[in-house]
Design an enzyme around this catalytic site. Structure first.
Site, PDB file in Angstrom:
ATOM      1  N   CYS A 174      30.501  21.318 -23.109  1.00 10.56           N
ATOM      2  CA  CYS A 174      30.453  21.325 -21.587  1.00 10.56           C
ATOM      3  C   CYS A 174      29.353  20.732 -21.098  1.00 10.56           C
ATOM      4  O   CYS A 174      29.488  20.429 -19.972  1.00 10.56           O
ATOM      5  CB  CYS A 174      30.261  23.212 -21.369  1.00 10.56           C
ATOM      6  SG  CYS A 174      31.376  24.056 -22.132  1.00 10.56           S
ATOM      7  N   ASP A 186      39.268  27.687 -28.995  1.00  4.65           N
ATOM      8  CA  ASP A 186      40.272  27.060 -28.124  1.00  4.65           C
ATOM      9  C   ASP A 186      41.734  27.387 -28.864  1.00  4.65           C
ATOM     10  O   ASP A 186      42.675  27.136 -27.986  1.00  4.65           O
ATOM     11  CB  ASP A 186      39.794  26.011 -27.906  1.00  4.65           C
ATOM     12  CG  ASP A 186      38.681  25.760 -26.935  1.00  4.65           C
ATOM     13  OD1 ASP A 186      38.018  26.875 -26.716  1.00  4.65           O
ATOM     14  OD2 ASP A 186      38.326  24.723 -26.460  1.00  4.65           O
ATOM     15  N   ALA A 236      33.746  28.622 -24.111  1.00  2.12           N
ATOM     16  CA  ALA A 236      32.636  28.530 -25.075  1.00  2.12           C
ATOM     17  C   ALA A 236      32.274  29.698 -25.674  1.00  2.12           C
ATOM     18  O   ALA A 236      32.006  29.668 -26.887  1.00  2.12           O
ATOM     19  CB  ALA A 236      31.625  27.541 -24.421  1.00  2.12           C
ATOM     20  N   ASN A 293      32.067  30.851 -29.821  1.00  2.00           N
ATOM     21  CA  ASN A 293      30.905  31.220 -30.425  1.00  2.00           C
ATOM     22  C   ASN A 293      31.151  32.754 -31.185  1.00  2.00           C
ATOM     23  O   ASN A 293      30.769  32.921 -32.207  1.00  2.00           O
ATOM     24  CB  ASN A 293      30.007  31.007 -29.616  1.00  2.00           C
ATOM     25  CG  ASN A 293      29.268  29.555 -29.457  1.00  2.00           C
ATOM     26  OD1 ASN A 293      28.683  29.160 -30.280  1.00  2.00           O
ATOM     27  ND2 ASN A 293      29.914  28.825 -28.599  1.00  2.00           N
ATOM     28  N   LYS A 336      32.335  37.508   3.660  1.00  4.30           N
ATOM     29  CA  LYS A 336      31.424  36.330   3.903  1.00  4.30           C
ATOM     30  C   LYS A 336      30.036  36.916   4.040  1.00  4.30           C
ATOM     31  O   LYS A 336      30.039  37.737   5.273  1.00  4.30           O
ATOM     32  CB  LYS A 336      31.971  35.375   4.906  1.00  4.30           C
ATOM     33  CG  LYS A 336      32.693  34.046   4.573  1.00  4.30           C
ATOM     34  CD  LYS A 336      33.246  33.594   6.113  1.00  4.30           C
ATOM     35  CE  LYS A 336      31.971  32.879   6.766  1.00  4.30           C
ATOM     36  NZ  LYS A 336      33.124  32.126   7.583  1.00  4.30           N
TER      37      LYS A 336
END
Lengths: 455, 455
Positions: free
Chosen positions: B42, B281, B299, B303, B359
């Site tokens: 990454c 993956d 990721a 792991n 917002k």
């Protein structure tokens, strides 16, 4: 129905505004003893740091706006002295010296807190100031403008003291901080409070913990803060020992007080009187981890409790689960945050706490600009429940603590937290978020005590 | 026991390392088809952006370190071609052209994913590159060094495409982005994706959504990306349409594939074969919100799954609850994050989703330097359960999303999330965290449908 509110800051004005939105026909009066309502109290240190800004920039809405636009009868300069629960009235005196009396169907006490001022000589001298109300902030700004303040002493080393030490250093004022307790940040593990201490000292603030205050003297050119074995001179003294709940009128009316003399309220914010609620810094709260009462006066709770009172008096029953004691402050280049229980609190509440402190990086391996993040995590050995966390670092601390706060509300175990799917990208943290690494280490430590360790 | 691992990146090396720590006597072999193991994939866009850094800075641990210090037999340049579940062997060919065979007691398939390359003419031309493996990053860096790249075309507008567009712009390369789909970030509500779009365009990147790719031509000085009604010239083309799971050898061995052709695994990461696990993956996962299988290659999951496989083969049973699909990326000065389900996904899974977009400000009222934070929050009308959130802003987005991710793991309702005690200090947010404001608005909207609205 007449809804009467004593106190026009966070809790009081939140309640009044929401009650009016809930029920536009409600007759709402707010009695505020100062001339200010609805301001961002927590913003004061940052405003004081900037001599180009006026303290009134912090006012969110003027009393006149509440009156004219929202139809809420806001009376400033009205100091309530007594509540009469049987007659359902309150009495007091206005700044103009006029006695007043108001009746209510439902009453909210939102009187906030006041700075603790030691009962010692010299604490009423000019230049000895405290910071809680907007008017306190106004006085500090005026004092800094009118006087050449080269040296200041801050008494106390809590959030406000630390935020103010940064504010004064921004004006190149020399700062000494002194407190009678021997430990810098006693709620924090030493390994982590040491990081904060170093940051403060790096910015040329001298810390003097463990000196008992005796008095303040005015003799000579400067004020003298006289402690056992220490005399500190200053052009200004800020008293920031802490605050106490303004619960005197509640107590005088026979309402139950709870922990730290705060007004005792149930999850609906109701006091021991059926028609009287209390919210904000004057009242207590349930702690979601211990399940017991606690008194941690902070802004979000005050606003939330104000809204809950409004809903409850308008017939929409709301019970607040409680607080996790989540807090963050900035001091120079550090973010310092906590949520849940400390080790000591966990022990006091009968848990069997285990802790780890991990030091990880604020950004991914090989990503430039990373700094160290320290994470303390505490779990209960028996139930494996997550009990609390603390964090210190230059970036990524303030919002990271919230993931753990949510886990505390969800009564998650350390294992359950460890399994959460947190966001990752190299500029924002390592693949394993520092809080996940802490959870992993804590699991190992807890498992090693209970059964043969696999790794 | 022989533990054999196919693939030496996040999932594979995590599993191998942890298995060795769990059980130092384990006979562990890792077969990696490239020459690289254990690197921060990454981090590649950020590394590519900085011509002073070597791509190998991203290597966390060399293969030799695993061999010499950890006693893990890591063989790079070993491409596995077939798995033989009945014989418990794998066969393949090395970069030197040698056939090999390894036997196993337990096998982990951690073959990762590969960039999707369209089956069109010209995608094999020099200067047409993709980014997944470290070697891909190496090739891009080498290409940028060896050639005068003034103009690049990125095909695709996902995370990697956007991170790479920032990386290329950092080198003052003119960037066009093109995709066949008509919508810029289709998983995001338009009001929010518009903010990201504007940020990208402000940095002089031209976006061309809705153009069907035809081919890439090499004729002339530059590459030509030829679409329906559009021809873009470039010195370099980056193909970033997405990735696909490397599940061919698993499929060839008769293992079940699941969603998106990823290898189907249970919560213990076990495939349809008793002795074969899959992680990273190449494999699927349970989604904690839908409870259904999903394929979101990221990721942290890789792991975590690697570690879980190691524990499971070492006799310490671990079941992973699943993923929330939490992700964040940075693009120029914006942080963009998501967790949980989108509106479309929620509908597909049979929920009755309601959404709000709020917002708010990144810092407190009157605190300088604040910017806008957009928060989308989605809840289920029926159960009131929180289903997902998305956020866009210049600061305070990356870690803020995690509080919601934890709430999703805890199966919290919108109301329960709204009641959480989150940290507040003026430099870090408003008193009501933007996510709490979103929860409050969402509650109002959900309540207005179900029963008379009080406010």
């Amino acid at each position: 129905m007449k809804f009467l509110v004593i106190g026009g800051d966070a809790a009081g004005m939140s309640a009044a505004s929401r009650a009016k939105r809930n029920n536009p026909d409600l007759d709402i009066t707010v009695l505020e003893k100062t001339l200010d309502v609805s301001y961002s109290a927590c913003g004061m240190p940052y405003n004081i740091a900037d001599s180009n800004r006026e303290i009134d920039d912090l006012v969110v809405r003027q009393a006149s706006v509440f009156r004219d636009k929202q139809g809420i009868n806001v009376l400033t300069g009205h100091c309530v002295e007594s509540i009469h629960p049987l007659k359902k009235t309150v009495t007091g005196i206005s700044l103009q010296g006029k006695n007043f009396q108001f009746s209510y169907d439902k009453l909210l006490i939102a009187t906030g807190g006041s700075p603790i001022i030691p009962d010692l000589s010299g604490f009423d001298l000019p230049g000895v100031l405290a910071l809680k109300s907007l008017d306190d902030g106004r006085k500090i700004k005026a004092y800094l403008k009118a006087n050449t303040v080269k040296k200041a002493v801050i008494i106390g080393m809590g959030y406000i003291g630390l935020e103010m030490c940064e504010a004064l250093r921004a004006g190149s004022i020399e700062v000494d901080m002194v407190k009678s307790g021997p430990v810098f940040l006693p709620w924090m593990e030493e390994e982590m409070s040491g990081v904060v201490k170093k940051e403060v000292e790096t910015h040329k603030v001298t810390l003097h913990p463990g000196y008992t205050l005796k008095k303040i003297d005015a003799g000579g050119r400067r004020l003298k803060v006289i402690c056992s074995d220490l005399i500190l001179e200053a052009d200004m003294v800020l008293v920031a020992i802490g605050i106490k709940p303004n619960s005197e009128i509640a107590s005088g009316a026979g309402l139950d007080l709870g922990i730290s003399h705060a007004i005792a309220v149930d999850r609906k914010l109701k006091t021991s009187d059926e028609n009287i609620y209390a919210a904000g810094d004057c009242s207590d709260a349930y702690h979601v981890v211990s399940g017991k009462k606690t008194w941690i006066p902070l802004a979000l709770r005050a606003n939330r409790a104000g809204w809950a009172v409004a809903d409850n008096i308008c017939g929409k029953a709301v019970e607040l689960p409680g607080i996790a004691g989540t807090a963050v402050f900035k001091v120079f280049d550090l973010e310092v945050a906590r949520t849940g229980l400390t080790m000591k609190e966990a022990l006091n509440f009968g848990f069997e706490p285990e802790k780890v402190i991990v030091k990880t990086r604020s950004r991914a391996h090989a990503h430039p600009g990373a700094s160290v993040i320290h994470v303390l995590m505490i779990g209960n050995k028996k139930s494996r429940r997550l009990l609390g966390a603390q964090m210190v670092g230059k970036e990524g601390v303030a919002h990271r603590i919230n993931a753990i706060a949510v886990a505390l509300h969800g009564r998650m175990t350390v294992e359950e937290y460890y399994q959460t799917d947190l966001a990752y990208a190299p500029p924002f943290g390592p693949v394993w978020d520092p809080t996940l690494t802490a959870a992993n280490q804590l699991l190992k430590k807890m498992n090693s005590g209970a059964s043969p360790q696999l790794e």
